[in-house]
Each structure stands twice: as structure tokens, then as C-alpha cells.
Design a protein around this motif. Structure first.
Motif, mmCIF file in Angstrom:
data_model
loop_
_atom_site.group_PDB
_atom_site.id
_atom_site.type_symbol
_atom_site.label_atom_id
_atom_site.label_comp_id
_atom_site.label_asym_id
_atom_site.label_seq_id
_atom_site.Cartn_x
_atom_site.Cartn_y
_atom_site.Cartn_z
ATOM 1 N N VAL A 232 -20.527 26.700 -53.372
ATOM 2 C CA VAL A 232 -20.863 27.623 -52.287
ATOM 3 C C VAL A 232 -20.935 26.901 -50.951
ATOM 4 O O VAL A 232 -20.328 27.327 -49.959
ATOM 5 N N GLU A 233 -21.657 25.780 -50.900
ATOM 6 C CA GLU A 233 -21.887 25.136 -49.617
ATOM 7 C C GLU A 233 -20.639 24.473 -49.048
ATOM 8 O O GLU A 233 -20.566 24.203 -47.842
ATOM 9 N N ARG A 234 -19.638 24.242 -49.895
ATOM 10 C CA ARG A 234 -18.403 23.619 -49.413
ATOM 11 C C ARG A 234 -17.227 24.589 -49.345
ATOM 12 O O ARG A 234 -16.112 24.190 -49.036
ATOM 13 N N GLY A 235 -17.459 25.846 -49.656
ATOM 14 C CA GLY A 235 -16.412 26.844 -49.538
ATOM 15 C C GLY A 235 -15.301 26.709 -50.563
ATOM 16 O O GLY A 235 -14.158 27.077 -50.307
ATOM 17 N N TYR A 236 -15.618 26.185 -51.750
ATOM 18 C CA TYR A 236 -14.608 26.028 -52.783
ATOM 19 C C TYR A 236 -14.291 27.366 -53.448
ATOM 20 O O TYR A 236 -15.167 28.229 -53.608
#
Length: 324
Positions: A232-236
Motif C-alpha cells: 500500500v505505502e509504495r503503490g505496488y
């Protein structure tokens, strides 16, 4: 990519995450070895427990790699202390402290079972949960195969050597042995002919937790088992696994326990709900303030963690100052 499949998600990068891409690829300022005379500080810096620039107290934390981005970009700005964070796989964190190689003020791990052994703190707080997902690189052919297979068939392309998989070392990191748990549970859940735990894992797939992110982002691997918060935090892009597999459902704790793994120490870790725990080893006023903000702060939800209503939940002989 199949937009209709609600289990295949793409997440936008959270504010500040772009600057945090190196968070897991390289640890923050390294803490000194216990007894090395450096007190955990680099030349010209304050010693651990002393004061840093502007007179702020310095507080040291040894933490699970999956927490690093949230700690660096969520917790640090929220506290007055000069917070030094070093991140590793949780099993390694536990061993470094248990063997006296590191002596931090706070220890936070991704599996509270590590507080039974090798660490045995008098008390700890559970403060967040998580789930396992299969992240994939939509820019590679192998990644697109995983996306196309979706939540009902993500394991099929992983059985093929045409898709490269990344995972962490189960001997060093709860994410590593939780990956094995998920594969074992998936065999029963999908009723596959192949034993997925035996068929999919290979030694060449293993990377340190602090390097798995960089391997994935550079396209060196097509897919990776990771925590939901990291995706989530890295937009994967990622495939969301069913609750029978992803270790997120408190009502399935007993079913998760059907899987286990023996660590090099001989300790057998059973499958269970993913639960993060922290303990305060030196309750100075500054360290206690950091601990309180760490386990009770709203920042964790912003980085993809799940915070149950009853958390933080304490176990053991909690000091009055902390309990209050």
C-alpha cells in the motif's frame, strides 16, 4: 490487468512515500554494538540516551523492516526526541538483542511469538496487525501472468520457472516463514495436486527484507510475498489473498496454527494472526514518550496497517508509568 477482479489492487503512493523508497533498502543510522564503547553513536553524534542537536534526547529503536517506512516518515516527525531507527527481519532483531549485540531503548517485531523466545521481556504491547499479499510487477511478463491469474489462481504461474519470485529468509524474518505458512494453507484451501509449500520455494528466491523492495522495484523479480502495508505505502500492484490464507483473520487463528516452522534455534513457530509487538527496555521519559506515540499513534493506519479497536493490548507485568 483484470480491473473486474476486486482482489487485484493498485494503490497510490502515500504522501511522502516517494522519498521513502530507500527506507527498506538501507537502514537508518546504525546502533552500536553493546559494549563497544561507542554508545551507538557515530562520530560527532550524541550517544544513545544522551542528547542530540538542540538538546533533544536520543532514543534508539531496533525494529522489523516492514515498520521502517512508517517509523521514519510517520513516527519520527511526531516525536520530540532524536529517534534512531535500525530495521532488520524480526527474527534477526530478536537475536541481535538476545545475544547482546544490540542494546536499543525500544524493540518492535512483526511477530509477538519472538517475545517468548529468543527475547523474554517482562511485558510487551501488541499494537497493529497486517496481512500477506502477492505483489507483482505489471511491467514484466511474469508479473502480468500473476495479475491475470488473480486471487483464485495466483499460485499457478509461481509453479512455472518463467515467473521469478522474491521472498525473505524464514530463518531471519517472520515474513519469510509466514510465506511458507500461506503456501501450506493455500494447498488445502485450493485443493491443489501439488504441495505448494514444497513445490514453489527455492533458495534463490530469498532476499533480506531490507533488499526485497529494491529487487522488486528494479524489475529483478516479477512477484514477491509481502505485507499489505508495504504494498500500500509504495503503490505496488498486488493480489489480495483470501482470509483463509493471508493470516489476518482473528477467527481463523486455530486454522492458521496447522502450519509451523522450526527456526535454527530449535524454536517451532506456529502459524497465527499477524500481530506486531513492542517493548520498552529503558523507560526514560523520552523513550516512554516515543513508545506511547509508537504503539498508540494514528500514523500506522496511514501506512497500511490495521489497528483493532482493542489495541494496544498489553501482556505481562506492565510498569505503572506505561499502563497509566
Amino acid at each position: 490487468m483484470p480491473d473486474a477482479d476486486s482482489s487485484v489492487r493498485r494503490r497510490s503512493v502515500l504522501a511522502g512515500a516517494a522519498a521513502a523508497m530507500g527506507g527498506l533498502a538501507g537502514c537508518a543510522r546504525v546502533l552500536g554494538h553493546a559494549g563497544d564503547g561507542a554508545g551507538g553513536a557515530e562520530s560527532g553524534d550524541a550517544t544513545v540516551g544522551g542528547t542530540g542537536d538542540g538538546g533533544s534526547a536520543t532514543v534508539s529503536m531496533l525494529a522489523a523492516g516492514s515498520l521502517n517506512n512508517a517509523l521514519e516518515h510517520g513516527l519520527k516527525p511526531a516525536v520530540d526526541a532524536n529517534l534512531e531507527v535500525e530495521a532488520h527481519g524480526s527474527a534477526r532483531v530478536a537475536r541481535l538483542v538476545a545475544e547482546g549485540q544490540k542494546d536499543p531503548d525500544l524493540v518492535s517485531v512483526a511477530d509477538v511469538a519472538l517475545f517468548d523466545s529468543p527475547l523474554r521481556p517482562e511485558w510487551y504491547a501488541e499494537f497493529a496487525t497486517n496481512s500477506l499479499v502477492v505483489a507483482y510487477n505489471a511491467d514484466t511478463e511474469g508479473g502480468r501472468r500473476v495479475a491475470d491469474a488473480g486471487a483464485d489462481g495466483w499460485y499457478r504461474p509461481l509453479l512455472s520457472e518463467e515467473v521469478s519470485l522474491g521472498r525473505t529468509d524464514p530463518d531471519l524474518d517472520p515474513l519469510g516463514y509466514r510465506t511458507l505458512f500461506a503456501l501450506e494453507l493455500a494447498t488445502d484451501h485450493y485443493g491443489t495436486e501439488a504441495d505448494l509449500r514444497a513445490a514453489i520455494p527455492e533458495r534463490r528466491q530469498i532476499y533480506p527484507e531490507t533488499q526485497l523492495v529494491s529487487q522488486f522495484e528494479t524489475g529483478a523479480i516479477d512477484a514477491a510475498f509481502t505485507y499489505r502495508n508495504m504494498a500500500v505505502e509504495r503503490g505496488y500492484d498486488y493480489v489480495e489473498l483470501p482470509p483463509e490464507i493471508d493470516l489476518s483473520d482473528p477467527d481463523r487463528t486455530e486454522a492458521y496454527a496447522a502450519a509451523d516452522y522450526e527456526l535454527p534455534s530449535g524454536k517451532v513457530v506456529e502459524g497465527g494472526l499477524i500481530s506486531y509487538g513492542s517493548t520498552l527496555r529503558r523507560p526514560s521519559p523520552a523513550a516512554r514518550a516515543v513508545f506511547d506515540a509508537h504503539v498508540a499513534g494514528d500514523y500506522l493506519a496511514d501506512f497500511g496497517f490495521v489497528i483493532p479497536d482493542e489495541y494496544p493490548r498489553y501482556t505481562g507485568d506492565v510498569p505503572d508509568a506505561v499502563a497509566d
